[in-house]
Enzyme design. Structure first.
Site, PDB file in Angstrom:
ATOM      1  N   ASP A  53       0.870  -1.180   0.000  1.00 51.18           N
ATOM      2  CA  ASP A  53       0.000   0.000   0.000  1.00 51.18           C
ATOM      3  C   ASP A  53       0.905   1.227   0.000  1.00 51.18           C
ATOM      4  OD1 ASP A  53      -3.231   0.426   1.227  1.00 51.18           O
ATOM      5  OD2 ASP A  53      -1.888   2.145   0.970  1.00 51.18           O
ATOM      6  N   SER A 153     -17.009  -3.045  -9.032  1.00 50.34           N
ATOM      7  CA  SER A 153     -18.096  -2.266  -8.434  1.00 50.34           C
ATOM      8  C   SER A 153     -19.358  -2.439  -9.259  1.00 50.34           C
ATOM      9  CB  SER A 153     -17.668  -0.797  -8.435  1.00 50.34           C
ATOM     10  OG  SER A 153     -18.768   0.025  -8.162  1.00 50.34           O
ATOM     11  N   THR A 155     -20.974  -0.184 -10.113  1.00 44.93           N
ATOM     12  CA  THR A 155     -20.982   0.978 -10.996  1.00 44.93           C
ATOM     13  C   THR A 155     -20.777   0.561 -12.465  1.00 44.93           C
ATOM     14  OG1 THR A 155     -20.221   3.264 -11.045  1.00 44.93           O
ATOM     15  CG2 THR A 155     -18.517   1.633 -10.883  1.00 44.93           C
ATOM     16  N   TYR A 179     -13.668   7.187 -12.823  1.00 50.67           N
ATOM     17  CA  TYR A 179     -13.562   6.103 -11.839  1.00 50.67           C
ATOM     18  C   TYR A 179     -14.359   4.880 -12.305  1.00 50.67           C
ATOM     19  CZ  TYR A 179     -14.568   3.158  -7.861  1.00 50.67           C
ATOM     20  OH  TYR A 179     -14.721   2.056  -7.059  1.00 50.67           O
ATOM     21  N   LYS A 183     -13.024   0.928 -13.644  1.00 52.84           N
ATOM     22  CA  LYS A 183     -13.412  -0.406 -13.150  1.00 52.84           C
ATOM     23  C   LYS A 183     -13.875  -1.263 -14.324  1.00 52.84           C
ATOM     24  CE  LYS A 183     -12.204   0.065  -9.151  1.00 52.84           C
ATOM     25  NZ  LYS A 183     -11.351  -0.798  -8.387  1.00 52.84           N
ATOM     26  N   TYR A 207     -18.833  -5.074  -5.971  1.00 52.15           N
ATOM     27  CA  TYR A 207     -19.409  -4.669  -4.688  1.00 52.15           C
ATOM     28  C   TYR A 207     -20.597  -3.756  -4.920  1.00 52.15           C
ATOM     29  CZ  TYR A 207     -14.430  -5.331  -3.298  1.00 52.15           C
ATOM     30  OH  TYR A 207     -13.151  -5.769  -3.114  1.00 52.15           O
ATOM     31  N   LEU A 230     -22.995   8.100   1.470  1.00 49.35           N
ATOM     32  CA  LEU A 230     -24.046   8.379   2.450  1.00 49.35           C
ATOM     33  C   LEU A 230     -23.683   7.980   3.886  1.00 49.35           C
ATOM     34  CD1 LEU A 230     -26.979   9.322   2.940  1.00 49.35           C
ATOM     35  CD2 LEU A 230     -27.673   6.946   2.563  1.00 49.35           C
TER      36      LEU A 230
END
Ligand code: NAD
Ligand code: UD1
Length: 370
Positions: A53, A153, A155, A179, A183, A207, A230
């Site tokens: 990381d 994702s 998305t 973004y 993905k 996810y 949120l």
């Protein structure tokens, strides 16, 4: 020169001097990565865990060798994590890590993930999320490592054509942010490498909306700056860091007019990775597999506020404002493939998600920073 934060010696199992088999976890100091490390160690994984990381979105206290998230996971589990402060775009450093550890498979979390920021800094997002990912795959291939779990994702589905969304739903259509596109592009790259060489086994986990925190309340989500999502926004209002929540639109075609999402507890999500690693080891699993990780149930923004108020005992002041550009109305997963392929399902409730978020947030109003 490669700097490991524990030992410079290759890892051996101590009995016959052979190197222990390891899982390399990129981005393992981040929110989902650190919970996955905790879940793997708690499940007594037979693997050594090696985290790479660059700490661009994880906090390390001055004078400490390891980031706070991993230092705490070591404390909680009593087990060692090999940590490298390294960038996935640095092929040379990655290669040294592959030389030092007997890496059997990779869980690839490292990415930049702020949707709004990606619109302003597309190149940075493509450099890390796409070039970095390709660099990692190339190093893996050069070291004969062909097993991968990837953080994707929901998305990638864009605006849902039907609900619940299953994995056969088209991807890549109408994506608005760099973004989201990164993905989708990475999934296409992984499909191509799997087609080109049957040695590859890739599980791309799509996810839905990860929330919550470890049961201990000692690790959790620690967004840099004002949260975009949120749940961290609500929890920072509850703890008094932010004055009120803005609810983005109440005129959607949903039960109460506010947006509906499939929120999933991060510990359930982490357990999905443990199952995906098991799938990688099965004979005949080769190829590309996209799998949704969600609960299959959607909750509205107002339902989330109410659940959090109940869990925290705090009032969440909010006001209704206009829709956020790019937002979809409603989204929740068809989770049947995750049951069939991984033998996994989410077990934690909305109450668990809110209670565990609050335990973490109330004990750490400023996140990991002391
Ligand atoms: P996070 O920012 O908490 O974790 C990502 C980690 O990667 C951070 O610790 C960061 O320091 C590290 N990193 C970033 N760039 C790096 C680089 N070039 N080299 C090495 N390390 C680098 O994010 P997260 O929420 O834990 O997300 C993990 C993954 O899951 C990401 O790929 C993200 O796109 C994906 N994802 C997240 C969500 C979500 O809501 N959190 C939803 C869908 C998918
Ligand atoms: C966001 C990302 C998406 C990513 C997903 C992962 C954006 C535009 N999209 O989507 O790419 O895959 O997280 O978890 O960031 N809301 C408010 N007020 C707020 C924040 C959110 O009302 O301050 C509403 C949103 O309009 C939405 C719901 O809450 O209806 C959830 O929002 P959020 O947590 O940002 O998740 P996604 O919109 O699903």
């Amino acid at each position: 020169m490669l700097q490991s934060c524990d030992t410079m010696q290759p890892q051996t199992n101590g009995t016959n001097g052979t190197m222990s088999s390891s899982i390399l976890i990129t981005g393992g100091a981040g929110y989902i990565g650190s919970h996955t490390v905790a879940v793997l160690l708690e499940a007594s994984t037979p693997h050594e865990l090696v985290v790479v990381d660059n700490l661009s979105n994880a906090h390390r206290e001055q004078g400490q060798k390891k980031p706070e998230s991993l230092r705490i996971v070591e404390e909680l589990t009593g087990k060692n994590i090999h940590f490298y402060d390294a960038d996935i775009r640095d092929a040379e450093k990655l290669s040294e890590i592959f030389n030092k550890h007997n890496i059997e498979c990779v869980i690839h979390f490292a990415a930049l993930k702020a949707v709004g920021e990606s619109v302003d800094k597309p190149l940075e997002y493509y450099q890390v999320n796409i070039s970095g990912t390709c660099t990692l795959f190339d190093v893996m291939r050069k070291h004969g490592v062909y097993k991968l779990v990837y953080s994707s994702s929901c998305t990638v589905y864009g605006e849902p054509r039907k609900l619940p969304i299953d994995e056969a739903h088209p991807t890549g259509l109408g994506l608005t942010s760099p973004y989201g596109k990164s993905k989708y592009f990475c999934e296409e790259i992984m499909k191509d490498i799997c087609r080109s060489d049957p040695k590859w086994t890739v599980v791309s986990l799509r996810y839905f909306n990860p929330v919550g925190a470890h049961l201990s309340g000692r690790i959790g989500e620690d967004p840099a700056g004002t949260p975009n999502n949120l749940m961290p926004y609500i929890s920072q209002v509850a703890v008094g860091r932010l004055p009120e929540l803005q609810v983005f639109g109440n005129n959607y075609q949903t039960s109460d007019g506010t947006g509906v999402r499939d929120y999933i507890h991060v510990v359930d999500l982490a357990a999905g990775h443990e199952r995906a690693v098991r799938l990688l080891q099965q004979p005949g699993a080769s190829g590309f597999h996209a799998v949704n990780l969600g609960t299959g149930v959607g909750y509205s923004v107002l339902q989330m506020i109410k659940a959090f108020e109940e869990a925290s005992g705090r009032k969440i002041p909010y006001k209704i404002v206009g829709r956020r550009p790019g937002d979809i109305s409603e989204n929740y997963a068809d989770v049947s493939l995750s049951h069939r392929l991984l033998g996994w399902r989410a077990t934690r409730t909305l109450e668990d998600m809110c209670r565990d978020t609050w335990r973490w947030q109330s004990a750490h109003p400023n996140g990991f920073k002391s």
